[in-house]
Write a protein that holds these residues in place. Structure first.
Motif, PDB file in Angstrom:
ATOM      1  N   ASP A 140       0.839  -1.198   0.000  1.00  0.00           N
ATOM      2  CA  ASP A 140       0.000   0.000   0.000  1.00  0.00           C
ATOM      3  C   ASP A 140       0.878   1.253   0.000  1.00  0.00           C
ATOM      4  O   ASP A 140       0.645   2.190  -0.777  1.00  0.00           O
ATOM      5  CB  ASP A 140      -0.930  -0.030   1.224  1.00  0.00           C
ATOM      6  CG  ASP A 140      -1.831   1.180   1.304  1.00  0.00           C
ATOM      7  OD1 ASP A 140      -2.723   1.308   0.444  1.00  0.00           O
ATOM      8  OD2 ASP A 140      -1.649   2.004   2.227  1.00  0.00           O
ATOM      9  N   TRP A 141       1.899   1.258   0.833  1.00  0.00           N
ATOM     10  CA  TRP A 141       2.815   2.398   0.890  1.00  0.00           C
ATOM     11  C   TRP A 141       3.514   2.588  -0.455  1.00  0.00           C
ATOM     12  O   TRP A 141       3.605   3.699  -0.970  1.00  0.00           O
ATOM     13  CB  TRP A 141       3.841   2.208   2.011  1.00  0.00           C
ATOM     14  CG  TRP A 141       4.662   3.424   2.250  1.00  0.00           C
ATOM     15  CD1 TRP A 141       4.413   4.428   3.144  1.00  0.00           C
ATOM     16  CD2 TRP A 141       5.873   3.794   1.563  1.00  0.00           C
ATOM     17  NE1 TRP A 141       5.387   5.389   3.057  1.00  0.00           N
ATOM     18  CE2 TRP A 141       6.302   5.029   2.095  1.00  0.00           C
ATOM     19  CE3 TRP A 141       6.629   3.208   0.565  1.00  0.00           C
ATOM     20  CZ2 TRP A 141       7.450   5.681   1.657  1.00  0.00           C
ATOM     21  CZ3 TRP A 141       7.778   3.860   0.113  1.00  0.00           C
ATOM     22  CH2 TRP A 141       8.177   5.077   0.665  1.00  0.00           C
ATOM     23  N   LEU A 142       4.012   1.489  -1.038  1.00  0.00           N
ATOM     24  CA  LEU A 142       4.707   1.581  -2.319  1.00  0.00           C
ATOM     25  C   LEU A 142       3.792   2.096  -3.430  1.00  0.00           C
ATOM     26  O   LEU A 142       4.215   2.888  -4.280  1.00  0.00           O
ATOM     27  CB  LEU A 142       5.304   0.228  -2.710  1.00  0.00           C
ATOM     28  CG  LEU A 142       6.535  -0.206  -1.924  1.00  0.00           C
ATOM     29  CD1 LEU A 142       6.867  -1.661  -2.228  1.00  0.00           C
ATOM     30  CD2 LEU A 142       7.722   0.699  -2.215  1.00  0.00           C
ATOM     31  N   SER A 143       2.527   1.640  -3.443  1.00  0.00           N
ATOM     32  CA  SER A 143       1.618   2.088  -4.504  1.00  0.00           C
ATOM     33  C   SER A 143       1.367   3.591  -4.411  1.00  0.00           C
ATOM     34  O   SER A 143       1.314   4.281  -5.439  1.00  0.00           O
ATOM     35  CB  SER A 143       0.302   1.307  -4.460  1.00  0.00           C
ATOM     36  OG  SER A 143      -0.472   1.654  -3.334  1.00  0.00           O
ATOM     37  N   LYS A 144       1.252   4.105  -3.217  1.00  0.00           N
ATOM     38  CA  LYS A 144       1.044   5.549  -3.049  1.00  0.00           C
ATOM     39  C   LYS A 144       2.331   6.323  -3.338  1.00  0.00           C
ATOM     40  O   LYS A 144       2.303   7.400  -3.926  1.00  0.00           O
ATOM     41  CB  LYS A 144       0.519   5.833  -1.658  1.00  0.00           C
ATOM     42  CG  LYS A 144      -0.906   5.324  -1.490  1.00  0.00           C
ATOM     43  CD  LYS A 144      -1.438   5.501  -0.100  1.00  0.00           C
ATOM     44  CE  LYS A 144      -2.882   5.027  -0.080  1.00  0.00           C
ATOM     45  NZ  LYS A 144      -3.194   4.206   1.043  1.00  0.00           N
TER      46      LYS A 144
END
Length: 186
Positions: A140-144
């Motif tokens: 989730d962090w990487l996608s954002k």
């Protein structure tokens, strides 16, 4: 017989794969229904150690399309890394349902879904699994984070510094309480 639903507090966290397996967590994100979008994946071994990952700025698209691109690219990264027994985990039940069911050739994502299925059908074992967002925090962090990059896909040789605390939490078995709807027969 009636079915009743009730919310149950449940501890959710990232779980490492069994020995001999790798796990790739995938996520896609979009700002709005057709806004700036990206995908991110993190590949880890049974000890929870980073073995690969990427971010991909997709331009503008829907969240489901970002999820599907994340799965497509993630399968490619895992294959290139030499994974031959892989658990691919996403927090998108809709993406998993689209991959599992027969798709009408006129479906707007039919070509991408067919490409995902071809990657899964290569000479390896791939298990697709659902997790809740609390078990998918690193992806989730990487996608954002992908939105700070120019348009395109960027493979990461090491985790960004700002994600290392999430990876550490995952390895320690940190959980977050989530209220899950459970159905019971009465």
């Amino acid at each position: 017989m009636q079915v009743s639903s009730q919310r149950t507090p449940t501890e959710i966290g990232w779980l490492p794969p069994l020995a001999g397996w790798d796990k790739m967590n995938v996520d896609g994100a979009a700002n709005g229904s057709q806004g700036p979008a990206g995908a991110g994946d993190i590949l880890r071994n049974a000890e929870g150690r980073w073995t690969g990952g990427f971010v991909c700025n997709l331009g503008s698209c829907s969240t489901i399309l970002a999820e599907l691109w994340g799965i497509y690219h993630g399968l490619g990264v895992a294959w290139q890394q030499g994974c031959r027994t892989l658990i691919l985990e996403t927090d998108s039940q809709m993406a998993l349902q689209l991959i599992d069911k027969r798709t009408d050739p006129l479906h707007p994502h039919a070509t991408l879904l067919a490409a995902i299925r071809r990657r899964i059908a290569q000479d390896w074992v791939v298990k697709l699994a659902h997790t809740y967002r609390e078990g998918n925090r690193a992806a989730d962090w990487l996608s954002k984070h992908s939105l700070v990059y120019p348009y395109g896909k960027y493979e990461l040789t090491a985790p960004p510094q700002r994600i290392q605390h999430i990876i550490g939490d995952d390895c320690r078995g940190t959980t977050i309480t989530r209220s899950i709807v459970r159905e019971r027969l009465r």
